[in-house]
Motif scaffolding. Structure first.
Motif, mmCIF file in Angstrom:
data_model
loop_
_atom_site.group_PDB
_atom_site.id
_atom_site.type_symbol
_atom_site.label_atom_id
_atom_site.label_comp_id
_atom_site.label_asym_id
_atom_site.label_seq_id
_atom_site.Cartn_x
_atom_site.Cartn_y
_atom_site.Cartn_z
ATOM 1 N N ARG A 48 -66.262 15.842 -60.057
ATOM 2 C CA ARG A 48 -65.659 14.943 -60.224
ATOM 3 C C ARG A 48 -64.497 14.220 -59.599
ATOM 4 N NH1 ARG A 48 -65.424 10.158 -63.310
ATOM 5 N NH2 ARG A 48 -63.545 8.050 -62.864
ATOM 6 N N ASN A 49 -63.694 16.125 -59.026
ATOM 7 C CA ASN A 49 -62.967 15.312 -57.892
ATOM 8 C C ASN A 49 -63.557 15.629 -56.541
ATOM 9 O OD1 ASN A 49 -60.963 15.150 -60.005
ATOM 10 N ND2 ASN A 49 -59.653 17.359 -59.648
ATOM 11 N N ALA A 50 -64.939 16.037 -56.437
ATOM 12 C CA ALA A 50 -65.412 15.703 -55.460
ATOM 13 C C ALA A 50 -66.635 14.895 -55.401
ATOM 14 C CB ALA A 50 -66.433 17.268 -55.500
ATOM 15 N N ARG A 51 -66.679 14.366 -56.111
ATOM 16 C CA ARG A 51 -66.458 12.663 -55.404
ATOM 17 C C ARG A 51 -66.259 12.019 -54.768
ATOM 18 N NH1 ARG A 51 -67.646 9.544 -60.559
ATOM 19 N NH2 ARG A 51 -68.559 8.183 -60.122
ATOM 20 N N PRO A 52 -67.049 11.017 -53.806
ATOM 21 C CA PRO A 52 -66.548 10.007 -52.873
ATOM 22 C C PRO A 52 -66.157 9.266 -53.499
ATOM 23 C CG PRO A 52 -69.139 10.224 -52.844
ATOM 24 C CD PRO A 52 -68.835 11.323 -53.861
ATOM 25 N N ARG A 53 -65.377 8.152 -52.500
ATOM 26 C CA ARG A 53 -64.656 7.259 -52.590
ATOM 27 C C ARG A 53 -65.824 5.889 -52.359
ATOM 28 N NH1 ARG A 53 -60.833 8.038 -56.383
ATOM 29 N NH2 ARG A 53 -59.138 9.686 -55.515
ATOM 30 N N MET A 54 -65.960 4.656 -53.257
ATOM 31 C CA MET A 54 -66.466 3.838 -52.684
ATOM 32 C C MET A 54 -65.700 3.327 -51.510
ATOM 33 S SD MET A 54 -69.233 1.988 -52.971
ATOM 34 C CE MET A 54 -69.890 2.111 -54.489
ATOM 35 N N LYS A 55 -66.295 2.094 -50.141
ATOM 36 C CA LYS A 55 -65.122 1.386 -49.234
ATOM 37 C C LYS A 55 -64.988 0.121 -49.665
ATOM 38 C CE LYS A 55 -64.543 3.373 -44.936
ATOM 39 N NZ LYS A 55 -65.380 3.167 -43.484
ATOM 40 N N ALA A 56 -63.772 -0.349 -49.975
ATOM 41 C CA ALA A 56 -64.512 -2.141 -50.506
ATOM 42 C C ALA A 56 -65.368 -2.858 -49.698
ATOM 43 C CB ALA A 56 -62.574 -2.618 -50.255
ATOM 44 N N ALA A 57 -65.922 -3.792 -49.721
ATOM 45 C CA ALA A 57 -67.328 -4.107 -49.589
ATOM 46 C C ALA A 57 -65.311 -5.443 -47.618
ATOM 47 C CB ALA A 57 -67.275 -4.957 -49.879
ATOM 48 N N ALA A 58 -66.225 -5.425 -46.481
ATOM 49 C CA ALA A 58 -65.399 -6.411 -45.520
ATOM 50 C C ALA A 58 -65.615 -7.590 -46.108
ATOM 51 C CB ALA A 58 -65.782 -5.461 -44.734
ATOM 52 N N PRO A 59 -64.861 -8.460 -46.052
ATOM 53 C CA PRO A 59 -64.880 -9.963 -45.910
ATOM 54 C C PRO A 59 -66.609 -10.193 -45.630
ATOM 55 C CG PRO A 59 -62.787 -9.524 -45.228
ATOM 56 C CD PRO A 59 -63.461 -8.356 -45.152
ATOM 57 N N ALA A 60 -67.423 -11.344 -46.168
ATOM 58 C CA ALA A 60 -68.403 -11.848 -45.705
ATOM 59 C C ALA A 60 -68.194 -12.420 -44.303
ATOM 60 C CB ALA A 60 -68.540 -13.179 -47.161
ATOM 61 N N SER A 61 -69.247 -12.064 -43.392
ATOM 62 C CA SER A 61 -69.677 -12.193 -42.345
ATOM 63 C C SER A 61 -70.115 -14.370 -42.022
ATOM 64 C CB SER A 61 -70.046 -12.029 -41.974
ATOM 65 O OG SER A 61 -71.894 -12.476 -41.822
#
Length: 142
Positions: free
Chosen positions: A109-122
């Motif tokens: 579990r500690n090796a799992r990547p983090r999900m980047k927050a989505a940028a605002p819509a274009s």
């Protein structure tokens, strides 16, 4: 645990996922619920195939490898990232079934990547693709 016991357990989990598929239309977010159940069901099929070919211990190792690749979705709405959450849930169910050592699960579990927050819509109204980011903060260096 024998291969046959493992396959029986996965078959049981696959049936539960199938039942969840059938009741998806009755939920507040039917599409997300369906995708979550489909992701779990597909995972169980994959683990069944792997266990049949390589045996129970290799299937556990394969599942741990898969788990390490699933990005965290903590803090997202219940109906967001249903496939990712379905895989995570399916793998965690599998680990409970095989009685995986809590320390091994924690390390994975500690090796799992983090999900980047989505940028605002274009301006065109299309949001950019969400990417994964390593925990170390070393992305892009080298």
């Amino acid at each position: 645990m024998t291969t046959e016991q493992l396959l029986q357990g996965l078959k049981h989990y696959r049936r539960i996922a199938r039942q969840d598929l059938l009741r998806a239309p009755e939920t507040p977010h039917p599409d997300a619920f369906r995708l979550h159940a489909e992701a779990r069901r597909a995972l169980y099929v994959s683990l069944e195939q792997y266990a049949s070919e390589f045996g129970p211990q290799d299937a556990v190792d394969y599942a741990l490898e898969q788990y390490r690749a699933v990005p965290f979705t903590t803090g997202s709405a219940e109906h967001e990232y249903p496939e990712t959450k379905g895989r995570e849930n399916g793998l965690e169910n599998f680990f409970l079934m095989v009685g995986l050592d809590a320390k091994l699960r924690r390390e994975a579990r500690n090796a799992r990547p983090r999900m980047k927050a989505a940028a605002p819509a274009s301006p065109e109204g299309v949001a950019p693709q969400t990417a994964q980011e390593p925990l170390s903060g070393e992305a892009g260096k080298g």
